[in-house]
Scaffold this active site. Structure first.
Site, PDB file in Angstrom:
ATOM      1  N   GLU A 120       1.250  -3.169  -0.461  1.00  0.00           N
ATOM      2  CA  GLU A 120       1.096  -4.491   0.457  1.00  0.00           C
ATOM      3  C   GLU A 120       0.064  -4.542   1.475  1.00  0.00           C
ATOM      4  O   GLU A 120      -0.022  -3.633   2.215  1.00  0.00           O
ATOM      5  CB  GLU A 120       2.631  -4.661   1.075  1.00  0.00           C
ATOM      6  CG  GLU A 120       3.699  -4.642   0.096  1.00  0.00           C
ATOM      7  CD  GLU A 120       5.080  -4.931   1.007  1.00  0.00           C
ATOM      8  OE1 GLU A 120       6.036  -5.656   0.203  1.00  0.00           O
ATOM      9  OE2 GLU A 120       5.136  -4.677   2.274  1.00  0.00           O
ATOM     10  N   CYS A 121      -0.571  -5.570   1.516  1.00  0.00           N
ATOM     11  CA  CYS A 121      -1.644  -5.815   2.255  1.00  0.00           C
ATOM     12  C   CYS A 121      -2.696  -4.521   2.542  1.00  0.00           C
ATOM     13  O   CYS A 121      -3.712  -4.113   1.610  1.00  0.00           O
ATOM     14  CB  CYS A 121      -1.199  -6.294   3.561  1.00  0.00           C
ATOM     15  SG  CYS A 121      -2.256  -7.079   4.726  1.00  0.00           S
ATOM     16  N   GLY A 122      -2.439  -3.838   3.724  1.00  0.00           N
ATOM     17  CA  GLY A 122      -3.419  -2.901   3.951  1.00  0.00           C
ATOM     18  C   GLY A 122      -3.283  -1.814   2.943  1.00  0.00           C
ATOM     19  O   GLY A 122      -4.160  -0.869   2.449  1.00  0.00           O
ATOM     20  N   THR A 147      -0.101  -6.573  -3.630  1.00  0.00           N
ATOM     21  CA  THR A 147       0.030  -7.830  -2.967  1.00  0.00           C
ATOM     22  C   THR A 147      -0.777  -7.912  -1.556  1.00  0.00           C
ATOM     23  O   THR A 147      -0.512  -7.087  -0.898  1.00  0.00           O
ATOM     24  CB  THR A 147       1.423  -8.383  -3.009  1.00  0.00           C
ATOM     25  OG1 THR A 147       2.138  -7.783  -1.841  1.00  0.00           O
ATOM     26  CG2 THR A 147       1.993  -8.274  -4.364  1.00  0.00           C
TER      27      THR A 147
END
Length: 439
Positions: A328-330, A428
């Site tokens: 997720e993200c990072g 994501t």
């Protein structure tokens, strides 16, 4: 409904000092021997760790846009055994989105009204005196159905300033619960995503103890306790989200820490085993894990360390040959081919996805996300509708893999950050909060 007294610490806007009040109040109540349950209204994933440090008890998010009534009821049950709830609002009291979500528009006022928790409004009175009362009175009158306990006046410059501000509040019929003198040391360190993480604070315990002492000197804590009201919604079918696997290797360090507490609690309570490991310490994910999950965080601050973490990268790639990996993200950025930091240095990442991201070319991405999956995400099949939140400054330079989902903002407008997948690997930019009810 079950009685559960609480209050909502909110403000007219961000930057008024409500986090300082929140942490000081949590610690003061805990020092008085109370079992205190903290909550965060909205999708913030940094504040709950500060709440836990102050109260000694895990804090959870309540989000009326992303969460349906059943999940809100399940999360509120985490207050079982507490004597008082203290919730911290996000942004201004009435700030939300334009389009109704699962249970509302996502404002702190909705949380306060749903739970019956009176609002303590922290008002920054710097640069004004009696005029501050007009602001506070407007917040009380804007929605008479939102319970209101009173105000705390922050950043007061002098005894004369306090007298004038109190005159205005008296005229408006507002209860003044405390007045905080202006002090430059009562701020938490920040960076581009807001507060630094609790684990990064150089002396968090001393800071929180200082906030508690400051509140005891200047706030009527007994009056705040007496103002607490509210109830815990009860639903027989209320459950926290189910785990995406039985044995979950979870990256957990200063680079990867942004996971919503209700998800982890749901995974644990359903019997899943969460096995933490540190990519920054060059640790490998557990070889027997069914799933590797890389949360969001600050990989852009540790690009060189991650690129040199050969054992972590080797173990991650081996796992991905046969079992799912999600970021997720990072975490998504770390699964990609490369990450370019703000100085323009390119760091090689895992290469399990073709994603290339840059912090040199900064662009702010913020807001709720609704995603309908085109491919599986661990724990959720294709066509599942998910709710989440996106908050980062990275820019996508390359994203050659297949899109994971059709993603839109809170108003239904498509966004280009669709996530992607390749083989057993997915990622994501939004942080998952929950699947939609009925999905």
């Amino acid at each position: 409904m079950t009685e559960m007294p609480g209050i909502m610490i909110s403000a007219p806007s961000s930057g008024t000092g409500k986090t300082t009040v929140m942490l000081g109040l949590l610690r003061a109540l805990a020092e008085d021997g109370l079992h205190v349950q903290a909550f965060k209204s909205g999708p913030d994933y940094i504040d709950p760790a500060f709440h836990q440090a102050a109260s000694g008890r895990a804090s959870f998010n309540l989000d009326s846009w992303a969460m349906g009534s059943e999940l809100l009821a399940a999360i509120s049950k985490q207050a079982t055994g507490a004597e008082i709830c203290v919730a911290e609002g996000s942004m201004g009291l009435y700030d939300g989105v334009a389009t109704h979500g699962q249970s509302g528009f996502g404002s702190s006022a909705e949380t306060a009204q749903r739970m019956g928790w009176p609002v303590v409004l922290v008002v920054d009175i710097s640069g004004q005196a009696q005029s501050a009362a007009a602001t506070a009175m407007g917040f009380q009158a804007y929605n008479p159905d939102v319970p209101f306990a009173g105000v705390i006046l922050n950043r007061c410059a002098s005894p004369r300033h306090e007298r004038l501000a109190r005159l205005g509040m008296d005229r408006a019929g507002l209860n003044v619960l405390g007045v905080l003198p202006r002090r430059g040391d009562l701020t938490l360190p920040e960076r581009h995503l807001g507060l630094i993480q609790a684990v990064e604070h150089p002396d968090l315990e001393a800071a929180i103890s200082g906030y508690a002492a400051f509140l005891r000197e200047n706030v009527d804590i007994g009056a705040i306790r007496a103002a607490a009201r509210g109830q815990m919604p009860t639903q027989a079918t209320a459950q926290l989200p189910a785990p995406p696997a039985q044995r979950i290797a979870l990256a957990r360090d200063a680079a990867f820490s942004f996971t919503y507490p209700h998800l982890l609690e749901g995974w644990r309570s359903a019997g899943a085993e969460i096995i933490p490991f540190s990519p920054l310490a060059n640790e490998t994910p557990d070889a027997g894990a069914d799933l590797v999950w890389l949360p969001g965080g600050y990989p852009e601050l540790h690009g060189g360390t991650l690129a040199a973490a050969d054992k972590f990268m080797t173990g991650l790639k081996k796992h991905a040959e046969t079992r799912p990996v999600h970021g997720e993200c990072g975490g998504y950025m770390a699964l990609g081919d490369a990450l370019i930091d703000k100085e323009g240095a390119r760091h090689q990442m895992a290469g399990l996805l073709g994603l290339v991201t840059s912090y040199e070319k900064r662009k702010f991405h913020l807001g709720y996300r609704r995603a309908v999956l085109d491919a599986p995400l661990p724990g959720h099949g294709p066509e599942t509708a998910l709710r989440g939140h996106e908050f980062h400054y990275s820019t996508i330079l390359e994203q050659p893999d297949a899109a994971l989902a059709k993603v839109a903002d809170a108003d239904g407008n498509p966004v280009p950050e669709t996530g992607s997948y390749r083989g057993h690997v997915s990622g994501t930019f939004f942080h998952l909060i929950t699947a939609e009810q009925g999905a």
